[in-house]
Each structure stands twice: as C-alpha cells, then as structure tokens.
Design a protein around this motif. Structure first.
Motif, short mmCIF file in Angstrom:
data_model
loop_
_atom_site.label_atom_id
_atom_site.label_comp_id
_atom_site.label_asym_id
_atom_site.label_seq_id
_atom_site.Cartn_x
_atom_site.Cartn_y
_atom_site.Cartn_z
N LEU A 664 42.48 -7.65 49.08
CA LEU A 664 41.70 -8.25 50.18
C LEU A 664 42.39 -9.52 50.69
CD1 LEU A 664 37.99 -7.92 48.92
CD2 LEU A 664 39.28 -6.39 50.42
N GLU A 665 42.90 -10.30 49.77
CA GLU A 665 43.57 -11.53 50.18
C GLU A 665 44.78 -11.22 51.05
OE1 GLU A 665 45.28 -15.66 48.16
OE2 GLU A 665 44.51 -14.04 46.90
N THR A 666 45.52 -10.16 50.67
CA THR A 666 46.69 -9.77 51.45
C THR A 666 46.29 -9.33 52.85
OG1 THR A 666 47.89 -9.08 49.47
CG2 THR A 666 48.64 -8.17 51.58
N TYR A 667 45.26 -8.52 52.92
CA TYR A 667 44.84 -8.02 54.23
C TYR A 667 44.22 -9.13 55.10
CZ TYR A 667 45.68 -3.30 52.54
OH TYR A 667 46.27 -2.16 52.06
N ILE A 668 43.53 -10.04 54.49
CA ILE A 668 42.96 -11.17 55.25
C ILE A 668 44.07 -12.01 55.88
CG2 ILE A 668 41.75 -13.37 55.00
CD1 ILE A 668 39.89 -11.94 52.98
N ASP A 669 45.19 -12.13 55.13
CA ASP A 669 46.32 -12.90 55.65
C ASP A 669 47.02 -12.20 56.82
OD1 ASP A 669 45.96 -15.03 54.00
OD2 ASP A 669 47.42 -14.39 52.49
N GLU A 670 46.62 -10.98 57.12
CA GLU A 670 47.19 -10.27 58.27
C GLU A 670 46.31 -10.39 59.52
OE1 GLU A 670 49.45 -6.75 55.69
OE2 GLU A 670 47.66 -6.30 56.89
N LEU A 671 45.18 -11.05 59.37
CA LEU A 671 44.29 -11.20 60.52
C LEU A 671 44.87 -12.19 61.53
CD1 LEU A 671 40.82 -11.41 58.70
CD2 LEU A 671 41.90 -9.40 59.72
N PHE A 672 44.57 -11.95 62.79
CA PHE A 672 44.88 -12.88 63.92
C PHE A 672 46.37 -13.01 64.19
CE2 PHE A 672 41.27 -14.73 61.42
CZ PHE A 672 40.26 -14.15 62.17
N ASP A 673 47.15 -11.99 63.81
CA ASP A 673 48.59 -12.02 64.10
C ASP A 673 48.92 -11.47 65.47
OD1 ASP A 673 49.80 -13.31 62.01
OD2 ASP A 673 49.98 -11.51 60.76
N GLY A 674 47.95 -10.81 66.08
CA GLY A 674 48.20 -10.21 67.39
C GLY A 674 48.85 -8.85 67.30
N THR A 675 48.92 -8.29 66.08
CA THR A 675 49.54 -6.97 65.89
C THR A 675 48.56 -6.07 65.15
OG1 THR A 675 51.71 -8.00 65.69
CG2 THR A 675 51.50 -5.73 64.92
N PRO A 676 48.10 -4.98 65.78
CA PRO A 676 47.16 -4.07 65.09
C PRO A 676 47.78 -3.54 63.80
CG PRO A 676 47.31 -3.56 67.44
CD PRO A 676 48.41 -4.53 67.13
N ALA A 677 46.99 -3.52 62.75
CA ALA A 677 47.47 -3.05 61.45
C ALA A 677 46.41 -2.15 60.83
CB ALA A 677 47.77 -4.23 60.54
N THR A 678 46.81 -1.37 59.84
CA THR A 678 45.87 -0.48 59.15
C THR A 678 45.89 -0.81 57.67
OG1 THR A 678 47.60 1.19 58.87
CG2 THR A 678 46.17 1.38 60.80
#
Length: 684
Positions: A664-678
């Motif tokens: 969860l911590e890893t995925y949270i750190d991908e938020l708000f980058d402007g790049t859609p991720a899965t």
C-alpha cells in the motif's frame, strides 16, 4: 552703392591725389620704376603733416594691403597707401567726426579720404570672405579671424554713428556704402556661423556615460568657454563661434544669429534621434502598429529620452552658454526653446502610446518603464533651467505626459480584472493541475510588484483624481469586502488584493466543473498552493499582501486537504471497522471476505484514477502522500493483524488479502504523478 569718381559734386568722392588725412594735400609720388612687381613691394614716400610736431614719415607699403586708384587725367596708376591698421584708424576718426556733427545745418564736409577708405575696406572684406569661405585661410588662424571681425566691428560702429544722418542727402551715399559692406560681411558671418555649428560635433559621442558622470558631479554649468572640451565639444570651434556670435549680436544681427543657432542645433538633435533609431511617429501610426513593433519603438524612445535628459541636454546648455558667453539671457532663451521643441517631440510619442486604444494587461511593463523614465528625468531637467517659469512649463509638459501614462496603467489593471471575470471556460484542466489563468495572473502580479513603488505612486495619483471627480470611491477601493485594518492599506495593495479575490472566485467556479469532488479539492489545493508559494517567493508581493492574507490562505489549503481526505479515504477506512463483522460473537467469514474485496476494489480504483491526477508542487505532493499513508496503512495493518488468521493459508489468503501494508505504501507513493497506473499482485 559705388560712388562715381567723375561726379565732383558727390560729397564722399575724394579729390584726385588726396590720399592723406584731412588737411594733407601732398600728392602720392608715382611708383618707383625700380619696384619689382614679382615681389609685390613698392617703396613710396608718403609725406604727412603732423599736427603736433610737423614730422614727415616714410612708410614701406605692401601692395596686398593697398587699394588701387586709376587717375582720371591719364597719369600712370598710383597705389593708395592703406594698411589694415591705418584703415581702422581712419574709420575710427570718421566715426569721431560724424559723432560731433549733430547740427542739422552743420556745413562740415565728409573727409575726402572716405571714398578710398571704403574701397579698401570693401576689397578687404571681399578678400577675407573669399579666403575664409574657400578654405584658403582657417578660422582657427586667429590673426585672420580677429582682423576680419575687427573690420566688421568698426563698420558696425560707423553704421551706428551714421544712423541719425540717414535722411540727410550728403550722407546718403556713404550710409548706403557702409551698409552694403556691412551687409556682405554679416551675411558671410551668418553662413560661417551655420557651417561651424554643423561642424561642432560632440567629441567621443559613444562615451555618453563618462560625460554623464561628469555632468552629475557638476552642480552649476558656469565654466568658461576655455573649458569647451569638458562638455564634449571642440574648444577651438566653440571659441570662434563665440566671437562670431558676439559680433553678430553687437551689430544688431541677434535675430539672425539666434535663428541660425536654433535651426542648426535642432537639425543636430534630429540626427541624434536618428542615431538612436527614434522616429516622430504620429498617433494614427501608433494606433495601426502591432504591439511587437510598438514595443521596439518604446525601447528606442526610452533610450532617447534618458540620453537626452542626462547627457545631451546638459551638453546643449553648456554649448549655448559658451557660444553666447556674455549674453546669458540669449543663451537661456535659446536653450529653453530648443530643449522644449525637442522635448515636445519626444513627449508626443509617449502621449500617442498612452492614447492607443489597443491597451491590454501584457503591455503594462513597458508602460511602467515609460512612466519611470518620465518621472526620473524631471529632477534632472529642473537643474538645467534657472528660469523658474521655464522650468515650471517643461515640468508641466513632462507631468502631463506621465499622468496619461499612469491613467493607461490603471486602465490595464482594470483590463486584468475584466479578463479574470470573463474567463468562464467550461473545460476543466486535466488532472486538477494549476489553471493557466492562475499562473498568468500570479506571475503577472509578481512582475508588476517589482515596480511596487512606481505602482504605489500611480494608484495614489489616480486615487486623488478619483476623489476630485467623484465622492464615491467604494468601487475603486472595494471597501465592502475589507475589514477596518485593511482600510489603511495603500491603494495598490488594495488593488492587488482585489485581483486576488477575483481569481479565487473564478477558481471556485472552475472547481465545480469536476465531476469527481475529490478532484475539485485537489484542483483548489494545487492552485491555492501555487499562489501562496509565488507570493512567499516575492518580497514585494509578500509585503503587499500581508501576514493576515497568508494565514487565511494557509488555513484554506488545510481545509481543502481535509475535505479531500474525507471525500476520498473515509469510505476506504470504513472497510476496517469491526462493526458488522461479528455474528453471535464470532467473525463472519463471508462478511470478512466482502470487506477485503471491497477494500481491494476501492483502493485499486483510487490508485488507478488518482495516479493520473497532477500535483506539481513536490511539497504538497509529499504532504498528501504522507497524510494518506498515515491514515490508511496503520488502519489496514491493524485490521489485517486482527483477521488474517481467519483465511486458509495459500490460495484463499492470496485471493482476499492481495496487499501487504508495504504494498500500500508503494502504491500510495505513485499517486498524483500525472501518469495512470494499475495495481498488481502483492509485491514479492
């Protein structure tokens, strides 16, 4: 008008062979046959009765300095024994005789040597005019200049003495003759004055800054003409110009002299304008110009005005004082008229720009540059004018032009306000990023605040006008939206805050365009943070907005953050509640499975959506991620610790417990980058 030698009745016609002073009837002996014509020298014996001692002198005569007389009785040619010194003496003597002839019925005759004297003077004037005009002699050669000017001076004095006798018949021919010779000499001086003024170009014109520093260190411009080089003009030419000016003024040619000076110096300034690339552009032409072209013309105008005010007007003052040394009132008058003429030409352009109908907010900074140029040159211009009336008139001209530029600046701020109000685009900015209107407005205000003192002055002056024109200032000051402490703020800070308030209102409207409420809060956070950071980075705008404004903005940002957390993650956190899981004192496995399935789906959707959202400010991005992790991960870890044992290890556990807290911590750190991720399976 030449006299007829055969006319025995003409009072200014000398008697034949009467070539001496009045009372000396001794004839001039014929030229010696031994004289060598190649040498141009004859030695003749001129007997002169000395009134005091009766002595007879013997003179050696240069044929270049004598006037020729053709004897009408058929005798051989004889030479008149005149030198320049002797001619000047005889002119003085004639002036003295005429000065004492005041009685209308006076029977005194004009001395008989006058005709030959005038012949010699006329020939001498013609000789000097030819030699100086054709460059055979140099104006810098003092003997020639002084001799010529001395003749002109004597002729002027003689003409003045003859003035009372101009209506007396026996003096008419002499008066005309003197006037004719004087006219030719003064006309030549006028032409030479013009030519020398044209040649009087500044020394080291490219070193204006050096001259400017000298000018700034000099409080008074009272140096003598011997210091010509100190103000940038050739010393020798200035000295000759001064001599010619003195002669023309003393001879009654002041008007002609001043006219030549004004026209020539004006042409010199026109050449200077051309050098700077400054053109006299009409209002119509300004109206038709594209802004890029007009902006270039403004840059040229600023350079021209600054250089003229700090360097060239000062030089012009010194030049006028040097050329017309001894005539301070003439120098002041000429300098004032010339400077005013050139200044009005410069100011006409600024007024044309101020009157341009194509005003827009982006033109503000060039207008501010023009305003500062007009404002900062006024003290410099004041130092040039000792005449208070003249100084007041020019100051008034500059202030009027500055006021019109100031009105245009205020109008541009109104255009900025109108552009904010009218920006009603219906397409939201992707990802909740900073809106272009926000970045444009804030950066515009940031750069504008670099002119803070100038804008304060502009709005204070405008406020005075508003007060004079109307009793209602509420709209201008926006008092209805301000508390008591803000009423004491400066006019510009009030205007600045008004623009900020308009931007806030516009952003609130734009936030409603987002269907996702969480995204609307991200949008408001992004824009609010951008504004706050820009304000803090600018000392000028930071000072104008004040601490209260910043505290209010910071509080608003915290509230947007809380609203986002609540809107996005409160439902996620609801999955971790124990309420509803226990049935008859035991955990309901189907309900537990549903809780994990719901959490997994919600988290994956949030991750997929919000990783495409944009938070460019790294600090804000970090704050959001940290706050999300601080809320979600501990709650998830606790829930997982309490209930993971209810799943059978292996496939069942992996099916429902897809993520570990570290995932969860890893995925949270991908938020708000402007790049859609899965999201994927649990990290190994």
């Amino acid at each position: 008008m030449e006299s007829d030698p055969s006319d025995k009745s003409n009072p200014i016609t000398p008697r034949k062979h009467d070539l001496k002073e009045d009372g000396d009837s001794s004839p001039v002996p014929p030229r010696s046959p031994e004289a060598d014509p190649q040498e141009g020298q004859v030695t003749g014996h001129v007997e002169r009765n000395d009134e005091d001692e009766g002595k007879k002198d013997q003179e050696t005569i240069d044929t270049s300095e004598i006037a020729e007389e053709e004897v009408d009785d058929g005798d051989v040619d004889r030479k008149l024994c005149y030198s320049l010194e002797k001619a000047l003496e005889d002119i003085d003597k004639l002036a003295t005789i005429l000065s004492s002839t005041s009685d209308e019925n006076d029977s005194s005759e004009i001395p008989e040597y006058v005709g030959k004297l005038m012949d010699f003077v006329e020939a001498k004037v013609a000789e000097y005019c030819t030699d100086l005009g054709e460059g055979k002699a140099k104006w810098s050669q003092e003997p020639e200049v002084n001799s010529f000017l001395e003749i002109v001076d004597r002729l002027s004095k003689l003409a003045t003495v003859l003035e009372p006798f101009k209506c007396r018949e026996k003096f008419g021919s002499l008066n005309n003759r003197v006037g004719s010779i004087q006219q030719r000499a003064l006309s030549f001086l006028e032409d030479e004055f013009r030519v020398l003024l044209d040649e009087c170009q500044p020394i080291d014109l490219e070193k204006e800054e050096s001259v400017k520093s000298k000018q700034e260190s000099t409080e008074e411009s009272d140096q003598s003409i011997d210091e010509g080089d100190s103000f940038g003009y050739p010393n020798d030419i200035v000295s000759i110009l001064n001599k010619i000016a003195k002669e023309m003024v003393s001879c009654g040619y002041e008007s002609e002299c001043c006219q030549v000076y004004i026209v020539t110096r004006r042409n010199s300034f026109e050449e200077l304008f051309n050098k700077f690339g400054f053109e006299n552009i009409s209002i119509d032409d300004v109206q038709k110009m594209q802004w890029e072209a007009l902006e270039r013309e403004i840059v040229k105008w600023i350079r021209t005005f600054k250089q003229c005010a700090s360097v060239h007007f000062h030089r012009e003052l010194r030049l006028a004082e040097a050329v017309f040394a001894g005539y301070p009132s003439i120098a002041t008058h000429l300098f004032y008229n010339l400077t005013r003429s050139m200044l009005i030409q410069i100011l006409n352009f600024s007024e044309a720009v101020a009157m341009s109908s194509k005003r827009s907010a982006e033109k503000l900074f060039k207008f501010l540059d023009m305003y500062e140029t007009l404002r900062d040159t006024t003290p410099t211009m004041d130092r040039y004018f000792k005449d208070e009336d003249g100084a007041n008139q020019l100051r008034s001209e500059i202030n009027t032009a500055r006021s019109r530029i100031g009105e245009a600046i205020v109008s541009m701020f109104s255009d900025l306000e109108n552009s904010i109000k009218s920006d009603s685009g219906k397409n939201p900015v992707p990802g909740g990023a900073v809106h272009p209107l926000t970045s444009y407005t804030v950066n515009y205000l940031k750069y504008a605040c670099e002119y803070k003192e100038t804008l304060e002055q502009v709005f204070k002056e405008h406020l005075k006008i508003e007060r004079a024109d109307s009793n209602n200032r509420a709209e201008f000051q926006g008092q209805g939206n301000r508390n008591d402490s803000e009423k004491e703020s400066s006019p510009f800070s009030i205007q600045l805050t008004k623009v900020m308030d308009l931007l806030d209102s516009n952003l609130e409207v734009k936030s409603k365009l987002y269907k996702d409420v969480s995204l609307s809060f991200i949008f408001m956070m992004n824009n609010g943070r951008y504004i706050l950071q820009k304000v803090k980075a600018s000392a000028e705008i930071n000072e104008l907005t004040g601490d209260n404004w910043r505290r209010k903005r910071s509080s608003e940002l915290r509230q947007y953050h809380k609203n986002y957390q609540r809107e996005t993650w409160s439902k996620v956190l609801g999955c971790f509640r124990d309420e509803g899981l226990n049935v008859h004192g035991k955990v309901s496995k189907p309900e537990l499975k549903e809780r994990f399935k719901t959490f997994n789906a919600m988290f994956e959707e949030i991750h997929k959506t919000q990783s495409a959202w944009i938070v460019k400010d790294e600090q804000l991005q970090s704050e959001l991620r940290v706050s999300i992790a601080a809320v979600v991960i501990p709650a998830y870890r606790s829930f997982l610790g309490r209930h993971s044992q209810h799943f059978t290890a292996g496939r069942q556990s992996e099916k429902y417990v897809k993520y570990q807290p570290e995932d969860l911590e890893t995925y949270i750190d991908e938020l708000f980058d402007g790049t859609p991720a899965t999201t994927g399976r649990r990290k190994q």
